[in-house]
Design an enzyme around this catalytic site. Structure first.
Site, PDB file in Angstrom:
ATOM      1  N   HIS A   9       0.859  -1.185   0.000  1.00 50.98           N
ATOM      2  CA  HIS A   9       0.000   0.000   0.000  1.00 50.98           C
ATOM      3  C   HIS A   9       0.898   1.240   0.000  1.00 50.98           C
ATOM      4  CE1 HIS A   9      -3.868  -2.033   1.734  1.00 50.98           C
ATOM      5  NE2 HIS A   9      -3.354  -2.664   0.716  1.00 50.98           N
ATOM      6  N   GLU A  25       1.109   3.833   1.826  1.00 52.12           N
ATOM      7  CA  GLU A  25       1.664   4.233   3.122  1.00 52.12           C
ATOM      8  C   GLU A  25       2.864   3.363   3.501  1.00 52.12           C
ATOM      9  OE1 GLU A  25      -1.520   3.526   2.385  1.00 52.12           O
ATOM     10  OE2 GLU A  25      -2.930   4.482   3.792  1.00 52.12           O
TER      11      GLU A  25
END
Ligand SMILES: [Zn+2]
Length: 190
Positions: free
Chosen positions: A84, A86
């Site tokens: 992801h 992040e």
């Protein structure tokens, strides 16, 4: 450490287009909105270039306002459900500073184009961040079919317990539009 001959090495590479998509590394961002605008641009360009999903993130040095590490969603491209935006940004930041704990090097803040999912909520405190700033809401991602997982609500409380301050809805509409455009184009939802 001697690497295994039997199992593959796992590595993450940011797409080449990202080099030209951001200002020079000395650039000092002046506001949360300017930082978030850069992150939303990454999300949009990730879809445009076909390198991943409609999510972007970045780690900024809170003291100087400079960008340490960008991140984009690379789940499909890197064969990793953990890639992801992040987590990618945190990993690039940690690799850049050669530490698993960003808190040992200063105060670092994560900007993300969408609220963190259940997995990222677990990963963020371990990265050693001091602040998380999000644009689109969880419900905006769910509205186009992405699964955010089972999260504690309000998720900000979980961060605060780890000493991480949270700010939501920064340029939410702009980030939401990237999600809508992705959905309208009939792209892969996973
Ligand atoms: Zn996530």
């Amino acid at each position: 450490m001697i690497p295994s001959n039997r199992f593959p090495t796992f590595s993450l590479s940011l797409p080449r287009w990202i080099d030209d998509a951001l200002p020079h590394s000395d650039h000092r961002y002046q506001s949360d909105e300017e930082k978030m605008a850069a992150v939303i641009t990454l999300a949009r360009l990730n879809v445009h270039h076909g390198s991943g999903g409609p999510f972007g993130a970045a780690i900024f040095d809170a003291a100087t306002g400079t960008l340490l590490a960008p991140g984009v969603n690379l789940v499909v491209e890197s064969f990793s459900s953990a890639a992801h935006a992040e987590v990618v940004a945190c990993t690039i930041a940690q690799t850049t500073l050669r530490t698993h704990a960003l808190s040992s090097r200063g105060r670092y803040e994560l900007f993300t184009s969408c609220e963190p999912c259940a997995m990222c909520l677990g990963a963020i405190p371990w990265a050693g961040l001091t602040r998380v700033i999000a644009a689109a809401r969880d419900e905006d991602a769910r509205a186009i079919g992405f699964d955010e997982g089972v999260k504690a609500t309000p998720w900000g409380d979980v961060m605060e317990r780890h000493g991480i301050t949270v700010k939501c809805d920064v340029l939410r509409e702009e980030a939401r539009q990237v999600l809508r455009d992705y959905s309208t184009a009939g792209a892969l939802i996973y």
